[in-house]
Design a protein around this motif. Structure first.
Motif, PDB file in Angstrom:
ATOM      1  N   ILE A 241       0.845  -1.202   0.000  1.00 33.61           N
ATOM      2  CA  ILE A 241       0.000   0.000   0.000  1.00 33.61           C
ATOM      3  C   ILE A 241       0.880   1.252   0.000  1.00 33.61           C
ATOM      4  O   ILE A 241       0.630   2.215  -0.742  1.00 33.61           O
ATOM      5  CB  ILE A 241      -0.935  -0.003   1.228  1.00 33.61           C
ATOM      6  N   LYS A 242       1.938   1.228   0.807  1.00 38.59           N
ATOM      7  CA  LYS A 242       2.844   2.375   0.886  1.00 38.59           C
ATOM      8  C   LYS A 242       3.615   2.559  -0.419  1.00 38.59           C
ATOM      9  O   LYS A 242       3.826   3.689  -0.877  1.00 38.59           O
ATOM     10  CB  LYS A 242       3.810   2.189   2.056  1.00 38.59           C
ATOM     11  N   GLU A 243       4.027   1.450  -1.028  1.00 35.91           N
ATOM     12  CA  GLU A 243       4.743   1.532  -2.305  1.00 35.91           C
ATOM     13  C   GLU A 243       3.880   2.186  -3.381  1.00 35.91           C
ATOM     14  O   GLU A 243       4.379   2.937  -4.226  1.00 35.91           O
ATOM     15  CB  GLU A 243       5.154   0.129  -2.763  1.00 35.91           C
ATOM     16  N   LEU A 244       2.595   1.889  -3.344  1.00 36.60           N
ATOM     17  CA  LEU A 244       1.668   2.457  -4.328  1.00 36.60           C
ATOM     18  C   LEU A 244       1.228   3.870  -3.959  1.00 36.60           C
ATOM     19  O   LEU A 244       0.530   4.518  -4.746  1.00 36.60           O
ATOM     20  CB  LEU A 244       0.428   1.563  -4.451  1.00 36.60           C
ATOM     21  N   ASP A 245       1.624   4.321  -2.761  1.00 36.94           N
ATOM     22  CA  ASP A 245       1.166   5.613  -2.247  1.00 36.94           C
ATOM     23  C   ASP A 245      -0.367   5.657  -2.227  1.00 36.94           C
ATOM     24  O   ASP A 245      -0.993   6.638  -2.633  1.00 36.94           O
ATOM     25  CB  ASP A 245       1.718   6.756  -3.113  1.00 36.94           C
ATOM     26  N   ALA A 246      -0.944   4.547  -1.734  1.00 40.89           N
ATOM     27  CA  ALA A 246      -2.400   4.378  -1.795  1.00 40.89           C
ATOM     28  C   ALA A 246      -3.051   4.423  -0.418  1.00 40.89           C
ATOM     29  O   ALA A 246      -4.190   3.979  -0.252  1.00 40.89           O
ATOM     30  CB  ALA A 246      -2.728   3.049  -2.478  1.00 40.89           C
ATOM     31  N   GLU A 247      -2.353   4.978   0.573  1.00 36.17           N
ATOM     32  CA  GLU A 247      -2.903   4.992   1.934  1.00 36.17           C
ATOM     33  C   GLU A 247      -4.271   5.664   2.009  1.00 36.17           C
ATOM     34  O   GLU A 247      -5.145   5.238   2.773  1.00 36.17           O
ATOM     35  CB  GLU A 247      -1.942   5.697   2.901  1.00 36.17           C
ATOM     36  N   ALA A 248      -4.474   6.702   1.201  1.00 31.54           N
ATOM     37  CA  ALA A 248      -5.746   7.433   1.242  1.00 31.54           C
ATOM     38  C   ALA A 248      -6.899   6.623   0.664  1.00 31.54           C
ATOM     39  O   ALA A 248      -8.071   6.944   0.906  1.00 31.54           O
ATOM     40  CB  ALA A 248      -5.613   8.752   0.478  1.00 31.54           C
ATOM     41  N   ASN A 249      -6.570   5.574  -0.076  1.00 34.54           N
ATOM     42  CA  ASN A 249      -7.608   4.773  -0.728  1.00 34.54           C
ATOM     43  C   ASN A 249      -7.912   3.467  -0.001  1.00 34.54           C
ATOM     44  O   ASN A 249      -8.777   2.705  -0.443  1.00 34.54           O
ATOM     45  CB  ASN A 249      -7.194   4.436  -2.164  1.00 34.54           C
ATOM     46  N   VAL A 250      -7.200   3.203   1.090  1.00 33.01           N
ATOM     47  CA  VAL A 250      -7.354   1.914   1.770  1.00 33.01           C
ATOM     48  C   VAL A 250      -7.753   2.129   3.228  1.00 33.01           C
ATOM     49  O   VAL A 250      -7.160   2.944   3.937  1.00 33.01           O
ATOM     50  CB  VAL A 250      -6.051   1.089   1.701  1.00 33.01           C
ATOM     51  N   ILE A 251      -8.763   1.394   3.648  1.00 30.94           N
ATOM     52  CA  ILE A 251      -9.207   1.387   5.045  1.00 30.94           C
ATOM     53  C   ILE A 251      -8.865   0.018   5.631  1.00 30.94           C
ATOM     54  O   ILE A 251      -9.166  -1.013   5.022  1.00 30.94           O
ATOM     55  CB  ILE A 251     -10.726   1.628   5.148  1.00 30.94           C
ATOM     56  N   ILE A 252      -8.237   0.009   6.799  1.00 30.93           N
ATOM     57  CA  ILE A 252      -7.905  -1.252   7.463  1.00 30.93           C
ATOM     58  C   ILE A 252      -8.764  -1.385   8.714  1.00 30.93           C
ATOM     59  O   ILE A 252      -8.756  -0.514   9.581  1.00 30.93           O
ATOM     60  CB  ILE A 252      -6.411  -1.311   7.817  1.00 30.93           C
ATOM     61  N   GLU A 253      -9.516  -2.471   8.781  1.00 23.72           N
ATOM     62  CA  GLU A 253     -10.405  -2.731   9.908  1.00 23.72           C
ATOM     63  C   GLU A 253     -10.016  -4.045  10.577  1.00 23.72           C
ATOM     64  O   GLU A 253      -9.327  -4.883   9.993  1.00 23.72           O
ATOM     65  CB  GLU A 253     -11.863  -2.830   9.424  1.00 23.72           C
ATOM     66  N   LYS A 254     -10.491  -4.228  11.813  1.00 21.49           N
ATOM     67  CA  LYS A 254     -10.343  -5.520  12.470  1.00 21.49           C
ATOM     68  C   LYS A 254     -11.243  -6.532  11.776  1.00 21.49           C
ATOM     69  O   LYS A 254     -12.285  -6.174  11.234  1.00 21.49           O
ATOM     70  CB  LYS A 254     -10.725  -5.424  13.950  1.00 21.49           C
ATOM     71  N   PHE A 255     -10.817  -7.806  11.829  1.00 25.14           N
ATOM     72  CA  PHE A 255     -11.609  -8.818  11.144  1.00 25.14           C
ATOM     73  C   PHE A 255     -12.988  -8.933  11.777  1.00 25.14           C
ATOM     74  O   PHE A 255     -13.157  -8.775  12.981  1.00 25.14           O
ATOM     75  CB  PHE A 255     -10.913 -10.182  11.158  1.00 25.14           C
TER      76      PHE A 255
END
Length: 373
Positions: A241-255
Motif C-alpha cells: 500500500i505504501k509503495e503504491l502511495d495508496a494509503e488514502a484509498n485503503v481502510i484497514i479494519e479488524k476482522f
C-alpha cells in the motif's frame, strides 16, 4: 446418534464459523457430537453449541504431531460410545481408522482441500499420500466439498460423494441495491473480506494493483477496505500500500464477526476475488452471489464449477490491467443485464449451496453408515 469429529484446529470465532454452524445443526436435530481439536486461536470465546462435548488437544509447534496427539482420547468414554467417527481433513484419518477397528463402528472422512496452494512437488506428494492413506483406511464414505476435486482426484472412487459446504440463505429483501449506475462513478467501494494469510494476501496485493490501474486508466477513484486479524502476510500488504502511495484509498479494519460478513460484502459496489490458487468452495464468493453482488473471480478450482462466465458472474485473470478493464466492462452493462446476472447468481447459491439442505445430506450419510455398521 453420537458422532466424534476430529478436526485439526477449531477456529474459535466468537460468532462461529462453518463448522460451528454444522455442529449446531446436528445438536438441534438431537445428534450428540464430540469434537477433538486444538483450540485456535488461544483465548477466544467458545461458541455455544448444543449437545457438543469438546476434547481439547494441547498446542504443539509441529502441526503433523496432531495426528498422534489425538490418541490420548482413544479410550475415552465419549469415543467408546460414539456411533461413527468423522475426520474433517487429513489429520484425523488415522485416529478414525484405529477407532473403527477397535470399536467396530463406521468411519467417514470429509475432504476440505487436497494439496496446497503452491501446486509444487510437496503439494503433489501431499495429494499422493492422502489418496494412498484413504485407500488403505477404506472409510465408509469420503465427503468431498468440491466437485473439482472429485473430478480431478477421486473420479472412480465409489465411496466418494460431493456435498459442498453451504451458507445460510437470507431473504431477498435484504439484498443490496447498487448505489452506482455505470462507469465514471466518483468512487468505487470494495470490501475484501478475507483473512490475509497466504495466498489471500497475494490476492489482496493483486486487487490493489488492479484498482490503482483502474483509477489511472478510467479516472475513477476507489476505497478498498481490508480486514486484519494478525495473519502472516498483512505486513507485506501494508508495505505494498505504501509503495503504491495508496494509503488514502485503503481502510484497514479488524476482522469481522462471522455474522457481520454479509453486511460488509453487501456494502461493496462490486466483489473482486483474484485468487491465485485452487480453493475449495469460497464462502466469500457464495455470500457475494447471495446478497446481489456482481462478482469477478479467477477461474481456479471449484470456482470453475460455480461460475458460468457472463451468466452468474465473470472470470478474470491475475493481470491488473485485465482486471481493471473487466471492472469497466461490468460497470458499463445495462441495469437489465446486471439484474439478470445477479438473479442467476443467487439462484445458483439457493440451488447448490443452501447450508441446511447440505447439512441434511451429511446427516443421511451418517445415518446410513450406522445402519450398515
Amino acid at each position: 446418534m453420537k458422532i466424534t469429529h476430529i478436526y485439526f484446529r477449531y477456529p474459535l470465532y466468537s460468532r462461529g464459523c462453518y463448522l460451528t454452524e454444522y455442529l449446531r445443526y446436528l445438536g438441534e436435530n438431537d445428534v450428540s457430537s464430540v469434537l477433538i481439536s486444538e483450540k485456535y486461536p488461544n483465548g477466544a470465546e467458545l461458541p455455544v453449541v448444543k449437545n457438543l462435548t469438546y476434547l481439547w488437544v494441547s498446542r504443539d509447534k509441529s502441526e503433523l504431531s496432531f495426528i498422534f496427539r489425538v490418541f490420548k482420547y482413544l479410550s475415552h468414554v465419549e469415543i467408546r460410545t460414539s456411533d461413527v467417527y468423522h475426520s474433517i481433513g487429513t489429520r484425523g484419518v488415522l485416529f478414525g481408522f484405529i477407532a473403527k477397528l477397535i470399536y467396530h463402528k463406521k468411519f467417514v472422512v470429509t475432504v476440505e482441500m487436497v494439496g496446497d496452494s503452491s501446486g509444487g512437488f510437496l503439494s503433489h506428494l501431499s495429494v499422493f499420500s492422502y489418496r494412498y492413506i484413504l485407500k488403505l483406511c477404506k472409510p465408509y464414505k469420503i465427503i468431498l466439498w468440491s466437485q473439482y476435486y472429485k473430478d480431478k482426484y477421486f473420479k472412480n472412487w465409489n465411496n466418494a460423494v460431493v456435498v459442498p459446504p453451504g451458507i445460510k440463505i437470507i431473504d431477498r429483501s435484504v439484498s443490496r441495491t447498487a448505489s452506482w449506475d455505470g462507469p465514471g462513478m466518483a468512487e468505487l467501494k470494495i470490501h475484501f473480506v478475507k483473512p490475509l494469510y497466504k495466498p489471500n494476501g497475494t490476492a489482496a496485493i493483486t486487487l490493489l494493483d488492479a484498482l490503482e490501474t483502474y483509477k489511472k486508466k478510467y479516472g475513477s477513484s476507489y476505497k478498498l477496505t481490508l480486514y486484519f486479524r494478525g495473519e502472516n502476510q498483512e505486513q507485506e500488504v501494508i508495505d505494498h500500500i505504501k509503495e503504491l502511495d495508496a494509503e488514502a484509498n485503503v481502510i484497514i479494519e479488524k476482522f469481522l464477526p462471522f455474522d457481520a460478513v454479509n453486511d460488509a460484502i453487501r456494502s461493496s459496489d462490486i466483489t473482486i476475488l483474484p485468487f491465485s490458487y485452487a480453493p475449495t468452495v469460497s464462502r466469500s464468493l457464495l455470500e457475494a452471489m447471495m446478497v446481489g453482488q456482481l462478482v469477478l473471480v479467477t477461474k481456479y478450482g471449484e470456482i470453475s464449477t460455480i461460475i458460468k462466465d457472463g451468466q452468474n458472474g465473470f472470470f478474470i485473470s491475475e493481470d491488473s490491467e485485465e482486471i481493471a478493464d473487466k471492472i469497466h466492462y461490468v460497470l458499463a452493462l445495462s441495469k437489465t443485464q446486471k439484474e439478470s446476472i445477479k438473479n442467476n447468481a443467487r439462484l445458483s447459491v439457493e440451488k447448490n449451496y443452501n447450508s441446511v439442505i447440505n447439512f441434511e445430506r451429511n446427516m443421511k450419510i451418517f445415518e446410513t453408515s450406522i445402519r450398515n455398521a
